[in-house]
Scaffold this active site. Sequence first.
Site, PDB file in Angstrom:
ATOM      1  N   GLU A 161    -101.055  51.489 -66.050  1.00  0.00           N
ATOM      2  CA  GLU A 161    -101.214  52.356 -67.230  1.00  0.00           C
ATOM      3  C   GLU A 161    -101.341  53.815 -66.813  1.00  0.00           C
ATOM      4  O   GLU A 161    -102.106  54.141 -65.908  1.00  0.00           O
ATOM      5  CB  GLU A 161    -102.462  51.929 -67.999  1.00  0.00           C
ATOM      6  CG  GLU A 161    -102.302  52.028 -69.491  1.00  0.00           C
ATOM      7  CD  GLU A 161    -101.279  51.035 -70.026  1.00  0.00           C
ATOM      8  OE1 GLU A 161    -100.185  51.493 -70.430  1.00  0.00           O
ATOM      9  OE2 GLU A 161    -101.562  49.835 -70.064  1.00  0.00           O
ATOM     10  N   THR A 164     -99.332  55.339 -65.195  1.00  0.00           N
ATOM     11  CA  THR A 164     -98.674  55.493 -63.900  1.00  0.00           C
ATOM     12  C   THR A 164     -97.233  55.941 -64.028  1.00  0.00           C
ATOM     13  O   THR A 164     -96.659  56.465 -63.066  1.00  0.00           O
ATOM     14  CB  THR A 164     -98.713  54.169 -63.115  1.00  0.00           C
ATOM     15  OG1 THR A 164     -98.229  53.119 -63.970  1.00  0.00           O
ATOM     16  CG2 THR A 164    -100.120  53.832 -62.665  1.00  0.00           C
ATOM     17  N   GLY A 171     -99.021  51.812 -84.474  1.00  0.00           N
ATOM     18  CA  GLY A 171    -100.367  52.241 -84.121  1.00  0.00           C
ATOM     19  C   GLY A 171    -101.130  51.272 -83.254  1.00  0.00           C
ATOM     20  O   GLY A 171    -102.335  51.420 -83.058  1.00  0.00           O
ATOM     21  N   ALA A 172    -100.439  50.272 -82.717  1.00  0.00           N
ATOM     22  CA  ALA A 172    -101.105  49.236 -81.930  1.00  0.00           C
ATOM     23  C   ALA A 172    -100.864  49.394 -80.436  1.00  0.00           C
ATOM     24  O   ALA A 172    -101.264  48.542 -79.649  1.00  0.00           O
ATOM     25  CB  ALA A 172    -100.630  47.849 -82.385  1.00  0.00           C
ATOM     26  N   GLY A 173    -100.191  50.469 -80.044  1.00  0.00           N
ATOM     27  CA  GLY A 173     -99.897  50.674 -78.631  1.00  0.00           C
ATOM     28  C   GLY A 173     -98.833  49.732 -78.111  1.00  0.00           C
ATOM     29  O   GLY A 173     -98.793  49.433 -76.918  1.00  0.00           O
ATOM     30  N   SER A 180     -93.760  50.836 -80.960  1.00  0.00           N
ATOM     31  CA  SER A 180     -92.884  50.776 -82.129  1.00  0.00           C
ATOM     32  C   SER A 180     -91.898  51.933 -82.139  1.00  0.00           C
ATOM     33  O   SER A 180     -90.748  51.782 -82.581  1.00  0.00           O
ATOM     34  CB  SER A 180     -93.721  50.771 -83.412  1.00  0.00           C
ATOM     35  OG  SER A 180     -94.550  51.922 -83.486  1.00  0.00           O
ATOM     36  N   SER A 181     -92.307  53.097 -81.647  1.00  0.00           N
ATOM     37  CA  SER A 181     -91.405  54.255 -81.629  1.00  0.00           C
ATOM     38  C   SER A 181     -90.270  54.046 -80.633  1.00  0.00           C
ATOM     39  O   SER A 181     -89.107  54.376 -80.920  1.00  0.00           O
ATOM     40  CB  SER A 181     -92.175  55.535 -81.303  1.00  0.00           C
ATOM     41  OG  SER A 181     -92.809  55.453 -80.045  1.00  0.00           O
ATOM     42  N   ASP A 216     -91.840  52.687 -71.824  1.00  0.00           N
ATOM     43  CA  ASP A 216     -91.647  52.002 -73.095  1.00  0.00           C
ATOM     44  C   ASP A 216     -90.167  51.794 -73.391  1.00  0.00           C
ATOM     45  O   ASP A 216     -89.737  50.710 -73.799  1.00  0.00           O
ATOM     46  CB  ASP A 216     -92.283  52.807 -74.235  1.00  0.00           C
ATOM     47  CG  ASP A 216     -93.779  52.947 -74.076  1.00  0.00           C
ATOM     48  OD1 ASP A 216     -94.354  52.286 -73.189  1.00  0.00           O
ATOM     49  OD2 ASP A 216     -94.379  53.745 -74.827  1.00  0.00           O
ATOM     50  N   TYR A 243    -103.698  62.241 -74.218  1.00  0.00           N
ATOM     51  CA  TYR A 243    -102.628  61.845 -73.297  1.00  0.00           C
ATOM     52  C   TYR A 243    -102.120  63.056 -72.528  1.00  0.00           C
ATOM     53  O   TYR A 243    -102.023  63.038 -71.293  1.00  0.00           O
ATOM     54  CB  TYR A 243    -101.493  61.191 -74.087  1.00  0.00           C
ATOM     55  CG  TYR A 243    -100.319  60.725 -73.258  1.00  0.00           C
ATOM     56  CD1 TYR A 243    -100.218  59.404 -72.847  1.00  0.00           C
ATOM     57  CD2 TYR A 243     -99.302  61.602 -72.896  1.00  0.00           C
ATOM     58  CE1 TYR A 243     -99.141  58.964 -72.094  1.00  0.00           C
ATOM     59  CE2 TYR A 243     -98.221  61.177 -72.137  1.00  0.00           C
ATOM     60  CZ  TYR A 243     -98.149  59.858 -71.745  1.00  0.00           C
ATOM     61  OH  TYR A 243     -97.084  59.445 -70.987  1.00  0.00           O
TER      62      TYR A 243
END
Length: 384
Positions: free
Chosen positions: A30, A32, A123-125, A128-129, A173, A225
């Site tokens: 994470e 990274t 919004g759940a990490g 989705s984007s 992602d 972030y």
Amino acid sequence: MDVAGKFAELYGYAADGVWSAPGRVNLIGEYTDFNEGFVLPLALPHTAVAAVARRTDGVLRLHSADIDAPVAELRVDELTPLSKYGQGGWAAYPAGVVWALRDAGHDVSGGADIHLASTVPTGAGLSSSAALEVVTALAMNDLYGLGLDRPRLAVLAQRAENAFVGVPCGVMDQMASACATEGHALHLDCRDLAIRQVPFDLAAHGLRLLVVDTRVKHELGDGAYAERRAGCEEGARILGVSHLRDVAYDQLPAALERLTDEKIRRYVRHIVSDDHRVEQVIALLDAGDVRATGPVLTEGHASLRDDLRISCPELDLVVGSANAAGALGARMTGGGFGGSAVVLVESADEDTVTKSVLEAFAAAGFTAPRVFPAEASAGARREA
């Protein structure tokens, strides 16, 4: 989701095709990715699906079944970063991809009509984007015959999010959404984008990976972030390396002694140790010792909580209550301050662990989380 039927209803003619791209959950590694390190995500069965048709007049029309808004109509040659459609809102993501393709010299000037629907929780990490971006990129690549491979599409989708939307995300992602394969986790080297498909068939080992969506997003995450990214870059500068990826795990104690800023020391410790944890998990998976990855996940959560400081009470409660109920390991996943956690359990213990987490949330007065199994699924593809 009958996206093709809705497309015809919206636009008055049939789409040229239907494409899908999944969300992802990150098993380990994470923050990274922008440090040019290692990550190990897997694609979820939840997808963004797009019915798309190519146009010839330079118009881009966008519609989402999930948003109560009319069709957005734009012109391809007028798309500019951080403009009206680059200031948040769902339309920025597909519009940004079209801009990124054109900006990279690919002829998509004719435009397109796009209708989207998604089952990836927002919004759940769970990216989705990225799913919206990758499905748009794949459709435009196919319709315009651009001939771009999956990693290149992922990089352009990331550029859309970085430069057009204004979110400084790494490439994990988009790479997971574009390149994952069913039954595998994606070992990604974020420096050269080398990928390896690591077998991840938990059912064969009598195991399950649960995703616990806490359904919360704390305001503390706004700007956090970018702040941590800047801190990592400053740590690399002080240590004389291009990225923290270049600090070997066995050199970490000596590197930390050179850092006087306590916050930067914490960030550096997390990044270097999490890169090491990715390597540990892959070695265990290769050896078939899947259960032994559990403690590594829990160790990763402690690092995210204590060193990177991006956890929150809800995420900590998932990890604590799940492990107390017999989970093999658990950690938060994604950008933090809310979103989701992953929990590795024996299949026989799935119900017990889930019940324990739900009861813990109820006792704390938190909104009930959403719990579902994560099955390593296929990446982006043409459906019709």
